[in-house]
Design a protein around this motif. Structure first.
Motif, PDB file in Angstrom:
ATOM      1  N   CYS A 102       1.007  -1.105  -0.525  1.00 39.80           N
ATOM      2  CA  CYS A 102       0.068  -0.207   0.257  1.00 39.80           C
ATOM      3  C   CYS A 102       0.875   1.783  -0.178  1.00 39.80           C
ATOM      4  CB  CYS A 102      -1.120  -0.094   1.481  1.00 39.80           C
ATOM      5  SG  CYS A 102      -2.030   1.398   1.251  1.00 39.80           S
ATOM      6  N   SER A 103       2.256   1.045   1.135  1.00 41.45           N
ATOM      7  CA  SER A 103       2.463   2.769   0.754  1.00 41.45           C
ATOM      8  C   SER A 103       3.521   2.706  -0.216  1.00 41.45           C
ATOM      9  CB  SER A 103       3.703   2.389   2.194  1.00 41.45           C
ATOM     10  OG  SER A 103       4.277   0.886   1.933  1.00 41.45           O
ATOM     11  N   PHE A 104       4.160   1.695  -1.771  1.00 46.40           N
ATOM     12  CA  PHE A 104       4.332   2.315  -2.128  1.00 46.40           C
ATOM     13  C   PHE A 104       3.364   2.838  -3.503  1.00 46.40           C
ATOM     14  CE2 PHE A 104       5.537  -1.809  -2.561  1.00 46.40           C
ATOM     15  CZ  PHE A 104       4.927  -2.617  -3.816  1.00 46.40           C
ATOM     16  N   VAL A 105       2.266   2.372  -3.258  1.00 50.97           N
ATOM     17  CA  VAL A 105       1.197   2.880  -4.897  1.00 50.97           C
ATOM     18  C   VAL A 105       0.101   3.165  -4.064  1.00 50.97           C
ATOM     19  CG1 VAL A 105      -0.592   1.862  -5.732  1.00 50.97           C
ATOM     20  CG2 VAL A 105       0.987  -0.139  -5.121  1.00 50.97           C
ATOM     21  N   TRP A 106       0.202   4.261  -3.004  1.00 49.97           N
ATOM     22  CA  TRP A 106      -0.590   5.169  -2.755  1.00 49.97           C
ATOM     23  C   TRP A 106       0.253   6.345  -1.729  1.00 49.97           C
ATOM     24  CZ3 TRP A 106      -4.428   5.927  -5.798  1.00 49.97           C
ATOM     25  CH2 TRP A 106      -5.332   4.408  -6.330  1.00 49.97           C
ATOM     26  N   PHE A 107       0.777   7.166  -2.232  1.00 51.30           N
ATOM     27  CA  PHE A 107       1.794   8.010  -1.214  1.00 51.30           C
ATOM     28  C   PHE A 107       1.909   8.713  -1.526  1.00 51.30           C
ATOM     29  CE2 PHE A 107       3.966   6.414  -4.729  1.00 51.30           C
ATOM     30  CZ  PHE A 107       4.194   7.698  -5.142  1.00 51.30           C
ATOM     31  N   ALA A 108       2.356  10.009  -0.430  1.00 56.24           N
ATOM     32  CA  ALA A 108       1.485  11.739  -0.927  1.00 56.24           C
ATOM     33  C   ALA A 108       2.898  11.870  -1.508  1.00 56.24           C
ATOM     34  CB  ALA A 108       2.732  11.936   1.043  1.00 56.24           C
ATOM     35  N   GLN A 109       2.179  12.906  -3.040  1.00 57.26           N
ATOM     36  CA  GLN A 109       3.216  13.807  -3.734  1.00 57.26           C
ATOM     37  C   GLN A 109       3.081  12.218  -5.212  1.00 57.26           C
ATOM     38  OE1 GLN A 109       5.514  17.343  -3.617  1.00 57.26           O
ATOM     39  NE2 GLN A 109       6.142  15.918  -1.518  1.00 57.26           N
ATOM     40  N   PHE A 116      -3.762   4.388  -9.772  1.00 56.41           N
ATOM     41  CA  PHE A 116      -4.433   4.437  -9.864  1.00 56.41           C
ATOM     42  C   PHE A 116      -3.972   2.488 -10.709  1.00 56.41           C
ATOM     43  CE2 PHE A 116      -8.476   2.908 -12.346  1.00 56.41           C
ATOM     44  CZ  PHE A 116      -9.043   2.270 -11.607  1.00 56.41           C
ATOM     45  N   MET A 117      -3.005   3.020 -11.591  1.00 53.93           N
ATOM     46  CA  MET A 117      -2.899   1.927 -12.445  1.00 53.93           C
ATOM     47  C   MET A 117      -1.989   0.946 -11.768  1.00 53.93           C
ATOM     48  SD  MET A 117      -2.664   0.697 -15.383  1.00 53.93           S
ATOM     49  CE  MET A 117      -2.922   1.333 -15.924  1.00 53.93           C
ATOM     50  N   MET A 118      -1.017   1.429 -10.601  1.00 54.90           N
ATOM     51  CA  MET A 118      -0.495   0.358  -9.711  1.00 54.90           C
ATOM     52  C   MET A 118      -1.096  -0.159  -8.926  1.00 54.90           C
ATOM     53  SD  MET A 118       2.923   0.541 -10.024  1.00 54.90           S
ATOM     54  CE  MET A 118       4.006   0.376  -8.615  1.00 54.90           C
ATOM     55  N   TRP A 119      -1.590   0.683  -8.578  1.00 53.24           N
ATOM     56  CA  TRP A 119      -3.294  -0.503  -7.719  1.00 53.24           C
ATOM     57  C   TRP A 119      -3.755  -1.930  -8.698  1.00 53.24           C
ATOM     58  CZ3 TRP A 119      -8.289  -0.836  -8.115  1.00 53.24           C
ATOM     59  CH2 TRP A 119      -9.022  -1.263  -7.009  1.00 53.24           C
ATOM     60  N   LEU A 120      -4.528  -1.536  -9.978  1.00 57.12           N
ATOM     61  CA  LEU A 120      -4.496  -2.595 -10.959  1.00 57.12           C
ATOM     62  C   LEU A 120      -3.450  -3.427 -10.557  1.00 57.12           C
ATOM     63  CD1 LEU A 120      -6.412  -0.249 -13.115  1.00 57.12           C
ATOM     64  CD2 LEU A 120      -7.125  -1.478 -11.534  1.00 57.12           C
ATOM     65  N   CYS A 185      15.629  -6.978 -11.844  1.00 56.36           N
ATOM     66  CA  CYS A 185      15.979  -6.862 -13.075  1.00 56.36           C
ATOM     67  C   CYS A 185      14.545  -6.686 -13.511  1.00 56.36           C
ATOM     68  CB  CYS A 185      15.676  -8.409 -13.244  1.00 56.36           C
ATOM     69  SG  CYS A 185      17.298  -9.099 -12.650  1.00 56.36           S
ATOM     70  N   PRO A 186      14.005  -6.440 -14.735  1.00 60.78           N
ATOM     71  CA  PRO A 186      13.148  -6.349 -15.007  1.00 60.78           C
ATOM     72  C   PRO A 186      11.920  -7.559 -15.199  1.00 60.78           C
ATOM     73  CG  PRO A 186      14.519  -7.009 -16.777  1.00 60.78           C
ATOM     74  CD  PRO A 186      15.847  -7.439 -16.268  1.00 60.78           C
ATOM     75  N   ARG A 187      11.316  -7.622 -13.977  1.00 54.29           N
ATOM     76  CA  ARG A 187      10.790  -8.385 -13.449  1.00 54.29           C
ATOM     77  C   ARG A 187      10.076  -7.573 -12.795  1.00 54.29           C
ATOM     78  NH1 ARG A 187      12.451 -14.401 -11.591  1.00 54.29           N
ATOM     79  NH2 ARG A 187      12.561 -13.025 -10.179  1.00 54.29           N
ATOM     80  N   TRP A 188       8.501  -8.296 -12.740  1.00 62.62           N
ATOM     81  CA  TRP A 188       7.801  -6.592 -11.416  1.00 62.62           C
ATOM     82  C   TRP A 188       8.140  -7.283 -10.441  1.00 62.62           C
ATOM     83  CZ3 TRP A 188       5.149  -2.504 -11.816  1.00 62.62           C
ATOM     84  CH2 TRP A 188       4.615  -2.377 -11.265  1.00 62.62           C
ATOM     85  N   VAL A 189       7.930  -8.867  -9.830  1.00 63.63           N
ATOM     86  CA  VAL A 189       8.668  -9.111  -8.649  1.00 63.63           C
ATOM     87  C   VAL A 189       9.706  -8.680  -8.318  1.00 63.63           C
ATOM     88  CG1 VAL A 189       9.155 -11.604  -9.684  1.00 63.63           C
ATOM     89  CG2 VAL A 189       8.240 -11.695  -7.321  1.00 63.63           C
ATOM     90  N   ASP A 190      10.378  -8.453  -8.707  1.00 62.54           N
ATOM     91  CA  ASP A 190      11.713  -7.644  -7.949  1.00 62.54           C
ATOM     92  C   ASP A 190      11.931  -6.681  -7.918  1.00 62.54           C
ATOM     93  OD1 ASP A 190      13.189 -10.218  -8.824  1.00 62.54           O
ATOM     94  OD2 ASP A 190      13.862 -10.023 -10.299  1.00 62.54           O
ATOM     95  N   MET A 210      10.050   5.618  -6.379  1.00 61.88           N
ATOM     96  CA  MET A 210       8.611   5.133  -7.082  1.00 61.88           C
ATOM     97  C   MET A 210       7.529   6.005  -8.395  1.00 61.88           C
ATOM     98  SD  MET A 210       7.454   4.491  -2.313  1.00 61.88           S
ATOM     99  CE  MET A 210       7.492   6.142  -2.367  1.00 61.88           C
ATOM    100  N   ILE A 211       8.286   7.403  -7.694  1.00 58.84           N
ATOM    101  CA  ILE A 211       7.039   7.670  -9.022  1.00 58.84           C
ATOM    102  C   ILE A 211       7.933   7.224 -10.523  1.00 58.84           C
ATOM    103  CG2 ILE A 211       7.210   9.891 -10.475  1.00 58.84           C
ATOM    104  CD1 ILE A 211       5.891  10.438  -8.043  1.00 58.84           C
ATOM    105  N   LEU A 212       8.618   7.071 -10.445  1.00 58.28           N
ATOM    106  CA  LEU A 212       9.363   6.441 -11.386  1.00 58.28           C
ATOM    107  C   LEU A 212       9.108   4.942 -11.936  1.00 58.28           C
ATOM    108  CD1 LEU A 212      12.612   6.329 -13.943  1.00 58.28           C
ATOM    109  CD2 LEU A 212      11.911   4.478 -12.995  1.00 58.28           C
ATOM    110  N   VAL A 213       8.650   3.851 -11.182  1.00 60.99           N
ATOM    111  CA  VAL A 213       8.213   2.995 -11.434  1.00 60.99           C
ATOM    112  C   VAL A 213       6.879   2.463 -11.906  1.00 60.99           C
ATOM    113  CG1 VAL A 213       7.215   0.206 -10.093  1.00 60.99           C
ATOM    114  CG2 VAL A 213       9.915   1.670  -9.850  1.00 60.99           C
ATOM    115  N   ALA A 214       5.776   3.409 -11.164  1.00 60.89           N
ATOM    116  CA  ALA A 214       4.783   3.786 -11.139  1.00 60.89           C
ATOM    117  C   ALA A 214       4.945   4.907 -12.820  1.00 60.89           C
ATOM    118  CB  ALA A 214       3.716   4.500 -10.139  1.00 60.89           C
TER     119      ALA A 214
END
Length: 280
Positions: A102-109, A116-120, A185-190, A210-214
Motif C-alpha cells: 500500500c505504501s508504495f502505491v498510494w503515497f504522498a505527492q 491507480f494503475m499501480m493498484w490495478l 531485473c526487469p521482472r515485476w516481482v523483483d 516510486m514515481i518512476l516505477v509507477a
C-alpha cells in the motif's frame, strides 16, 4: 431528544428494555421527547412500570438539564463516542488487512492516475489478453492470432507486460539507472521487492524511484492500448524519454526538503532553483 432511543441517562436508551408495544400500550408515542415522560420533576409513566422494570428506580435521582444542548453520539462495538462522519465510515465499511504494498502505491505527492494503475497491477485487474481468453471460450480457436502488441510474442499478461516483454524490458533498462535501480531485473516481482523494503523511507531518492516505477508501468500500458486502439507505434526510446520527462516535471513541482542531498538529486534531473520555480 428521544425519550426511548437516545442516551440521555446512565442506563442507556430506555428502548433497550421497554418494547415498542409496551410503550404504545401506555399511550406514549415512539417519537416522544424526554419532556413527554419527565415534567416538573415527575415521571409520567405508569406506576406499574416500576414493578415490571425495577431498573427505572435508578432514575429517581436523575436531574435533567433542560438548557443543556443535545449531543450526537455514535455507538460502535459497545463503545459510545462523539458522532462524526469519519467514525461512522470506519464503523460500517468493509475492512481487510492492510497489504504490504500500500505504501508504495498510494503515497504522498504521487501522480494519482499512475497510483491507480499501480493498484490495478498489484491487484491483477488489468484486462489483459490471457484473461480475455479465459472468459470468452469462443475465442480459444483464435488463440494463435492473439499476441502482445509490443513484442509480437505470446499474448500479453501482467507478468509479460511488466516487464518480461522485450519491448517493456528495454524501456525499463533505459530508465532504471536514473533512480539507483540498475541491478533490479526487469521482472515485476523483483521491482516490487525492491520497493517493499524501502517504501516507508522518507528519503527523496526513494520517492523518485516510486514515481518512476509507477510512470513506467503507466506508460507501458498506455503504449499497449495506443497500439491496440489507435494503431500508434512508438519505439522504446521514445517511451523511456516520456517517462523521464514525466518524472522530471513531477519533481519540478514536488515539495521536497531543501537539503544538500535533495539539491544534488534535483541537479541530476537538471532541475535548478529557477527551473523549479518555473515548474511550480
Amino acid at each position: 431528544m428521544s425519550a426511548w432511543f437516545d442516551y440521555w441517562n446512565d442506563l442507556g436508551p430506555l428502548g433497550d428494555f421497554l418494547l415498542p408495544r409496551t410503550i404504545t400500550d401506555a399511550d406514549f408515542r415512539l417519537d416522544d421527547p424526554v419532556a413527554k415522560i419527565f415534567y416538573n420533576g415527575v415521571w409520567n409513566w405508569p406506576v406499574a412500570w416500576r414493578d415490571l422494570f425495577p431498573v427505572l428506580i435508578q432514575l429517581d435521582h436523575l436531574h435533567l438539564e433542560p438548557s443543556k444542548p443535545d449531543r450526537l453520539l455514535w455507538k460502535d462495538d459497545g463503545e459510545i463516542n462523539e458522532f462524526s462522519s469519519s467514525a461512522v465510515w470506519h464503523s460500517v465499511r468493509h475492512r481487510e488487512p492492510e497489504v504490504d504494498w500500500c505504501s508504495f502505491v498510494w503515497f504522498a505527492q504521487c501522480i494519482p492516475r499512475h497510483a491507480f494503475m499501480m493498484w490495478l497491477i498489484m491487484k491483477g485487474k488489468l484486462l489483459t489478453q490471457d484473461k480475455i481468453l479465459q472468459w470468452d471460450l469462443s475465442r480459444r480457436k483464435n488463440m494463435n492470432m492473439m499476441c502482445c502488441l509490443l513484442c509480437y510474442e505470446n499474448f500479453d499478461s501482467h507478468s509479460h507486460l511488466f516487464f518480461k516483454c522485450k519491448f517493456s524490458s528495454q524501456v525499463w533498462l533505459m530508465v532504471r539507472n536514473r533512480v539507483g535501480m540498475s541491478f533490479v531485473c526487469p521482472r515485476w516481482v523483483d521491482i516490487v521487492d525492491w520497493l517493499r523494503v524501502r517504501a516507508r523511507s522518507k528519503k527523496a531518492h526513494v520517492y523518485v524511484a516510486m514515481i518512476l516505477v509507477a510512470a513506467t508501468a503507466y506508460s507501458i500500458w498506455q503504449e499497449r492500448n495506443a497500439r491496440l486502439f489507435e494503431n500508434q507505434l512508438r519505439p522504446p526510446k521514445t517511451v523511456s524519454d516520456i517517462i523521464l520527462k514525466t518524472v522530471r516535471y513531477k519533481l519540478m513541482g514536488a515539495k521536497l526538503k531543501n537539503t544538500d542531498r535533495v539539491r544534488k538529486l534535483l541537479g541530476e534531473w537538471e532541475i535548478t532553483k529557477e527551473s523549479e520555480n518555473d515548474g511550480g
